[in-house]
Motif scaffolding. Structure first.
Motif, PDB file in Angstrom:
ATOM      1  N   MET A   1       0.912  -1.268   0.003  1.00  0.00           N
ATOM      2  CA  MET A   1      -0.020  -0.135  -0.280  1.00  0.00           C
ATOM      3  C   MET A   1       0.679   1.249   0.116  1.00  0.00           C
ATOM      4  SD  MET A   1      -2.965  -1.183   2.836  1.00  0.00           S
ATOM      5  CE  MET A   1      -3.807   0.369   2.462  1.00  0.00           C
ATOM      6  N   GLU A   2       0.394   2.272  -0.771  1.00  0.00           N
ATOM      7  CA  GLU A   2       1.128   3.487  -0.695  1.00  0.00           C
ATOM      8  C   GLU A   2       0.599   4.314   0.273  1.00  0.00           C
ATOM      9  OE1 GLU A   2       3.455   4.499  -2.971  1.00  0.00           O
ATOM     10  OE2 GLU A   2       3.590   2.360  -4.034  1.00  0.00           O
ATOM     11  N   PRO A   3       1.435   5.211   1.126  1.00  0.00           N
ATOM     12  CA  PRO A   3       1.419   6.076   1.856  1.00  0.00           C
ATOM     13  C   PRO A   3       0.063   6.814   1.678  1.00  0.00           C
ATOM     14  CG  PRO A   3       3.475   6.466   1.404  1.00  0.00           C
ATOM     15  CD  PRO A   3       3.050   5.546   0.041  1.00  0.00           C
ATOM     16  N   GLU A   4      -0.480   7.294   0.503  1.00  0.00           N
ATOM     17  CA  GLU A   4      -1.528   7.719   0.164  1.00  0.00           C
ATOM     18  C   GLU A   4      -2.956   6.740   0.576  1.00  0.00           C
ATOM     19  OE1 GLU A   4       0.954   7.541  -1.920  1.00  0.00           O
ATOM     20  OE2 GLU A   4       1.589   9.546  -2.436  1.00  0.00           O
ATOM     21  N   HIS A   5      -2.830   5.595   0.177  1.00  0.00           N
ATOM     22  CA  HIS A   5      -3.828   4.825   0.629  1.00  0.00           C
ATOM     23  C   HIS A   5      -4.160   4.372   2.243  1.00  0.00           C
ATOM     24  CE1 HIS A   5      -2.557   2.905  -3.545  1.00  0.00           C
ATOM     25  NE2 HIS A   5      -3.243   3.685  -3.736  1.00  0.00           N
ATOM     26  N   VAL A   6      -2.885   4.212   2.693  1.00  0.00           N
ATOM     27  CA  VAL A   6      -2.803   4.131   4.161  1.00  0.00           C
ATOM     28  C   VAL A   6      -3.531   5.331   4.808  1.00  0.00           C
ATOM     29  CG1 VAL A   6      -1.487   3.935   6.386  1.00  0.00           C
ATOM     30  CG2 VAL A   6      -0.730   2.600   4.200  1.00  0.00           C
ATOM     31  N   ALA A   7      -3.054   6.476   4.550  1.00  0.00           N
ATOM     32  CA  ALA A   7      -3.680   7.717   5.049  1.00  0.00           C
ATOM     33  C   ALA A   7      -5.136   7.842   4.789  1.00  0.00           C
ATOM     34  CB  ALA A   7      -3.020   9.054   4.239  1.00  0.00           C
ATOM     35  N   TYR A   8      -5.558   7.444   3.584  1.00  0.00           N
ATOM     36  CA  TYR A   8      -7.071   7.550   3.188  1.00  0.00           C
ATOM     37  C   TYR A   8      -7.819   6.495   4.198  1.00  0.00           C
ATOM     38  CZ  TYR A   8     -11.201   7.076   0.878  1.00  0.00           C
ATOM     39  OH  TYR A   8     -12.857   6.830   0.561  1.00  0.00           O
ATOM     40  N   GLY A   9      -7.323   5.293   4.368  1.00  0.00           N
ATOM     41  CA  GLY A   9      -7.860   4.402   5.175  1.00  0.00           C
ATOM     42  C   GLY A   9      -8.104   4.860   6.767  1.00  0.00           C
ATOM     43  N   LEU A  10      -7.034   5.533   7.178  1.00  0.00           N
ATOM     44  CA  LEU A  10      -6.954   5.948   8.401  1.00  0.00           C
ATOM     45  C   LEU A  10      -8.037   7.077   8.695  1.00  0.00           C
ATOM     46  CD1 LEU A  10      -3.279   6.279   9.198  1.00  0.00           C
ATOM     47  CD2 LEU A  10      -5.097   4.545  10.351  1.00  0.00           C
ATOM     48  N   ARG A  11      -8.217   8.025   7.730  1.00  0.00           N
ATOM     49  CA  ARG A  11      -9.140   9.198   7.520  1.00  0.00           C
ATOM     50  C   ARG A  11     -10.553   8.659   7.441  1.00  0.00           C
ATOM     51  NH1 ARG A  11      -5.421  11.385   3.917  1.00  0.00           N
ATOM     52  NH2 ARG A  11      -6.810  11.162   2.269  1.00  0.00           N
ATOM     53  N   ALA A  12     -10.710   7.795   6.585  1.00  0.00           N
ATOM     54  CA  ALA A  12     -12.127   7.338   6.183  1.00  0.00           C
ATOM     55  C   ALA A  12     -12.710   6.385   7.304  1.00  0.00           C
ATOM     56  CB  ALA A  12     -12.036   6.500   4.904  1.00  0.00           C
ATOM     57  N   SER A  13     -11.701   5.384   7.747  1.00  0.00           N
ATOM     58  CA  SER A  13     -12.250   4.133   8.455  1.00  0.00           C
ATOM     59  C   SER A  13     -12.305   4.357   9.909  1.00  0.00           C
ATOM     60  CB  SER A  13     -11.758   2.977   8.000  1.00  0.00           C
ATOM     61  OG  SER A  13     -12.113   2.595   6.494  1.00  0.00           O
ATOM     62  N   TYR A  14     -11.206   5.226  10.202  1.00  0.00           N
ATOM     63  CA  TYR A  14     -10.941   5.371  11.805  1.00  0.00           C
ATOM     64  C   TYR A  14     -11.052   6.810  12.419  1.00  0.00           C
ATOM     65  CZ  TYR A  14      -9.214   0.473  11.534  1.00  0.00           C
ATOM     66  OH  TYR A  14      -9.399  -0.793  11.167  1.00  0.00           O
ATOM     67  N   GLY A  15     -11.560   7.688  11.429  1.00  0.00           N
ATOM     68  CA  GLY A  15     -11.876   9.034  12.167  1.00  0.00           C
ATOM     69  C   GLY A  15     -10.654   9.835  12.590  1.00  0.00           C
ATOM     70  N   LEU A  16      -9.436   9.498  11.467  1.00  0.00           N
ATOM     71  CA  LEU A  16      -8.398  10.406  11.873  1.00  0.00           C
ATOM     72  C   LEU A  16      -8.139  11.654  10.667  1.00  0.00           C
ATOM     73  CD1 LEU A  16      -6.106   7.595  13.093  1.00  0.00           C
ATOM     74  CD2 LEU A  16      -7.420   9.250  14.476  1.00  0.00           C
ATOM     75  N   PRO A  17      -8.742  12.609  10.741  1.00  0.00           N
ATOM     76  CA  PRO A  17      -8.935  13.431   9.630  1.00  0.00           C
ATOM     77  C   PRO A  17      -7.667  14.091   9.212  1.00  0.00           C
ATOM     78  CG  PRO A  17      -9.981  14.463  11.440  1.00  0.00           C
ATOM     79  CD  PRO A  17      -9.662  12.928  11.642  1.00  0.00           C
ATOM     80  N   TYR A  18      -6.736  14.267  10.340  1.00  0.00           N
ATOM     81  CA  TYR A  18      -5.428  14.997  10.116  1.00  0.00           C
ATOM     82  C   TYR A  18      -4.272  14.191   9.489  1.00  0.00           C
ATOM     83  CZ  TYR A  18      -4.625  12.329  14.136  1.00  0.00           C
ATOM     84  OH  TYR A  18      -4.331  11.114  15.312  1.00  0.00           O
ATOM     85  N   VAL A  19      -4.421  12.852   9.492  1.00  0.00           N
ATOM     86  CA  VAL A  19      -3.284  11.922   8.847  1.00  0.00           C
ATOM     87  C   VAL A  19      -3.353  12.082   7.359  1.00  0.00           C
ATOM     88  CG1 VAL A  19      -2.757   9.707   8.319  1.00  0.00           C
ATOM     89  CG2 VAL A  19      -3.954  10.215  10.661  1.00  0.00           C
ATOM     90  N   THR A  20      -2.025  12.641   6.899  1.00  0.00           N
ATOM     91  CA  THR A  20      -1.773  13.015   5.564  1.00  0.00           C
ATOM     92  C   THR A  20      -0.646  11.543   5.090  1.00  0.00           C
ATOM     93  OG1 THR A  20       0.186  14.158   6.226  1.00  0.00           O
ATOM     94  CG2 THR A  20      -1.953  15.254   5.987  1.00  0.00           C
ATOM     95  N   PRO A  21      -0.306  11.813   3.928  1.00  0.00           N
ATOM     96  CA  PRO A  21       0.556  10.662   3.412  1.00  0.00           C
ATOM     97  C   PRO A  21       1.955  11.077   3.888  1.00  0.00           C
ATOM     98  CG  PRO A  21      -0.925  11.445   1.675  1.00  0.00           C
ATOM     99  CD  PRO A  21      -1.308  12.174   2.862  1.00  0.00           C
ATOM    100  N   ASP A  22       2.071  12.524   4.042  1.00  0.00           N
ATOM    101  CA  ASP A  22       3.531  12.666   4.645  1.00  0.00           C
ATOM    102  C   ASP A  22       3.608  12.144   6.112  1.00  0.00           C
ATOM    103  OD1 ASP A  22       4.245  13.955   2.614  1.00  0.00           O
ATOM    104  OD2 ASP A  22       3.653  15.837   3.174  1.00  0.00           O
ATOM    105  N   LEU A  23       2.522  12.241   6.870  1.00  0.00           N
ATOM    106  CA  LEU A  23       2.617  11.774   8.348  1.00  0.00           C
ATOM    107  C   LEU A  23       2.803  10.188   8.206  1.00  0.00           C
ATOM    108  CD1 LEU A  23       2.521  12.074  11.273  1.00  0.00           C
ATOM    109  CD2 LEU A  23      -0.016  11.790  11.203  1.00  0.00           C
TER     110      LEU A  23
END
Length: 209
Positions: A1-23
């Motif tokens: 998984m690319e960082p973008e996919h991981v960040a999206y999953g954290l935002r969409a499924s786990y309510g972590l809106p601040y997570v970015t690919p850079d993080l």
């Protein structure tokens, strides 16, 4: 998984809106460390257990997260106020009683080595072991045994072997082929002392396996 996919999953499924690919990249590179909720969410996105993301746990917090326990679970089980327990995690300094320590070790399934580490005794144990190998090891059998709760005979044998190893390395550096120097001996001795905890636990674990 690319960082973008991981960040999206954290935002969409786990309510972590601040997570970015850079993080996510910063976590991967060890530049910053995810909090307990972030680590749990990250494990969910990656379909793995939290312990698989942190390698060998070292701190109290890492052992707790690796077991999938919330701070409230540990505090309640060992008999501590939640805020008091959280302070111990934040400061990486366990201050529980002997009974609480025994409960903690069982709850987190700590080995003796891990228990010594999470209770903040690595530094003092290292100092004792260094003194034992460079001076008279016999004088340190009792304090080391008391600290790690090991059989006296096992401590005696381990300290004697470590002492012999250290002294042997120092002498070998000076006598091997006549090409050694005091500087070589010093470097070899320093390297041995820097890894004294690893040497100690490796011998203990080999003897008790």
């Amino acid at each position: 998984m690319e960082p973008e996919h991981v960040a999206y999953g954290l935002r969409a499924s786990y309510g972590l809106p601040y997570v970015t690919p850079d993080l996510v990249v910063a976590w991967e590179r060890g530049i910053t460390v995810p909090s307990s909720p972030e680590l749990t969410a990250l494990a969910g996105v990656l379909w793995c257990a939290p312990r698989e993301l942190i390698g060998r746990p070292r701190s109290l917090r890492e052992h707790r997260v690796a077991r999938g326990l919330a701070p409230e679970d540990v505090a309640l089980t060992v008999g501590l106020e939640l805020l008091a327990y959280l302070r111990m995690e934040e400061n990486d300094e366990w201050r529980g009683t002997e009974r609480q320590s025994a409960v903690l070790a069982e709850l987190l399934e700590l080995s003796l080595r891990d228990f010594v580490t999470v209770t903040g005794r690595d530094g003092k144990l290292s100092d004792l072991l260094r003194s034992a190998v460079v001076t008279r090891w016999q004088a340190y059998v009792r304090p080391v045994g008391r600290m790690v709760s090991l059989d006296r005979r096992l401590v005696e044998v381990t300290l004697q072997e470590l002492h012999q190893d250290y002294q042997g390395k120092m002498m070998a550096s000076l006598t091997w082929g006549g090409t050694g120097s005091a500087e070589d001996a010093s470097d070899n001795g320093r390297d041995f002392l820097d890894r004294i905890l690893d040497h100690f636990w490796s011998r203990v674990e080999a003897s008790t396996a």
